[in-house]
Design an enzyme around this catalytic site. Structure first.
Site, short mmCIF file in Angstrom:
data_model
loop_
_atom_site.label_atom_id
_atom_site.label_comp_id
_atom_site.label_asym_id
_atom_site.label_seq_id
_atom_site.Cartn_x
_atom_site.Cartn_y
_atom_site.Cartn_z
CE1 TYR A 33 0.92 -0.39 4.46
CE2 TYR A 33 -0.03 1.79 4.40
CZ TYR A 33 0.71 0.83 5.04
OH TYR A 33 1.26 1.10 6.27
NE ARG A 52 6.98 4.19 0.63
CZ ARG A 52 6.75 5.10 1.58
NH1 ARG A 52 7.76 5.57 2.30
NH2 ARG A 52 5.55 5.55 1.82
NE ARG A 101 -7.28 -19.45 4.61
CZ ARG A 101 -6.16 -19.99 5.08
NH1 ARG A 101 -5.75 -21.16 4.63
NH2 ARG A 101 -5.44 -19.36 5.98
CE LYS A 148 3.03 3.27 3.22
NZ LYS A 148 3.05 3.44 4.66
CD GLU A 181 10.20 2.24 10.35
OE1 GLU A 181 9.94 3.15 9.54
OE2 GLU A 181 10.18 1.04 10.03
C1 LIG Z 1 6.77 1.99 9.20
C2 LIG Z 1 6.67 3.36 8.59
N1 LIG Z 1 7.74 4.17 8.65
C3 LIG Z 1 7.69 5.41 8.13
C4 LIG Z 1 6.55 5.90 7.54
C5 LIG Z 1 6.53 7.30 6.96
O1 LIG Z 1 6.53 7.21 5.56
P1 LIG Z 1 6.04 8.43 4.65
O2 LIG Z 1 6.85 9.61 5.06
O3 LIG Z 1 6.37 7.98 3.27
O4 LIG Z 1 4.60 8.61 4.91
C6 LIG Z 1 5.41 5.08 7.45
C7 LIG Z 1 4.18 5.56 6.83
O5 LIG Z 1 3.14 4.99 6.97
C8 LIG Z 1 5.48 3.77 7.98
O6 LIG Z 1 4.44 2.94 7.90
#
Ligand SMILES: Cc1ncc(COP(=O)(O)O)c(C=O)c1O
Length: 283
Positions: A33, A52, A101, A148, A181
């Site tokens: 996503y 990305r 499934r 992501k 993060e």
């Molecule tokens: C794990 C994670 N880190 C960092 C970010 C920040 O990413 P962005 O600046 O591209 O929104 C997100 C955004 O959802 C995220 O899920």
């Protein structure tokens, strides 16, 4: 203004959108996503997000290449149709709908493409002025945090813990006590006027906002380091802030109830927020 969804090109209101039960996104979280913010009807960094998305698709070994030109066109058209000005586009692409499934995808699956145009609820200006509290959480995610994906159970669990603690966000800390993060944000700290953020490749998502903030920091003349930050260093920082598409730049003033700096968002955080907001107007 109406929140709209497109599922493989079929546009409905958000609440009426339907995805088949055998979609691998529904069954396994086998999906990726992106979230793109719109300011006054214009997308911010749409191409970086679509890039990305492709990185995530390649990382999950999707067999079909994403048609980013079409996804861009469809997203822009959907957002315009929604009548929203400030809002966001959510793209979710699953590997596709199987015939049963089964973990193995089988040949010929076509990705399910979901696009949603929705309103946003960023923090209010008081929250920017006062800053937020965060908690720390032991890293329990998988190793490919550069992708992501919609597999978000660890995030949900620690966000529930954060919420129970009255905190806005949780920061992942690895076994070596390095801060990586947030659950949906990147983190920066300021030490004696020098900005530092953990490097990509050390277990984090390369945030688009993170990159823009790094560019803004350089153009504002702040020394910047991409270097790991230990939790004890973070607690002793002059300033800490998070970055992400929706909240942009938000000061962190408490980590696990420990006050950061003077307990309010500091001058570097404030300067970068102003500079970021100028940048979004100009792009
Ligand atoms: C794990 C994670 N880190 C960092 C970010 C920040 O990413 P962005 O600046 O591209 O929104 C997100 C955004 O959802 C995220 O899920």
């Amino acid at each position: 203004m109406l929140e709209l969804a497109s599922v493989n090109g079929v546009v409905t209101t958000l609440v009426d959108a339907k995805v088949p039960l055998l979609d691998r996104g529904v069954l396994f979280g086998d999906a990726i996503y992106e979230v793109i913010r719109f300011y006054n009807g214009r997308p911010f960094c749409l191409d970086a997000h679509l890039e990305r998305l492709c990185h995530s698709a390649a990382g999950l070994r999707f067999s079909v290449m994403l048609d980013t030109d079409r996804l861009r066109r469809q997203g822009l058209a959907l957002f315009e149709q929604s009548g929203l000005l400030d809002g966001r586009l959510y793209y979710q692409i699953s590997r596709g709908v199987g015939s049963a499934r089964s973990y193995l995808p089988g040949p010929g699956l076509q990705p399910t493409e979901i696009i949603v145009a929705e309103s946003i609820h960023p923090p209010d200006e008081m929250t920017y002025a006062e800053g937020v509290s965060v908690v720390t959480a032991r890293e329990i995610r998988w190793s490919r945090t550069d992708l992501k994906t919609t597999n978000l159970i660890p995030r949900i669990l620690v966000r529930l813990d954060a919420q129970a603690d009255g905190a806005y966000e949780a920061l992942w800390v690895d076994d070596q006590h390095f801060v990586l993060e947030g659950t949906s944000s990147n983190v920066f700290a300021v030490f004696g006027g020098v900005l530092r953020t953990p490097p990509t490749g050390s277990g984090l998502l390369a945030g688009v906002t993170r990159r823009i903030v790094m560019e803004q920091a350089i153009s504002e003349g702040f020394p910047l380091q991409e270097r790991p930050i230990r939790l004890d260093e973070l607690l002793a920082a002059d300033e800490v802030f998070l970055t992400a598409t929706t909240p942009e730049i938000l000061g962190i003033v408490r980590v696990d109830h420990h006050t950061i700096g003077s307990g309010i968002p500091g001058p570097v955080t404030q300067k970068l927020l102003l500079s970021y907001r100028e940048r979004v107007k100009g792009d």
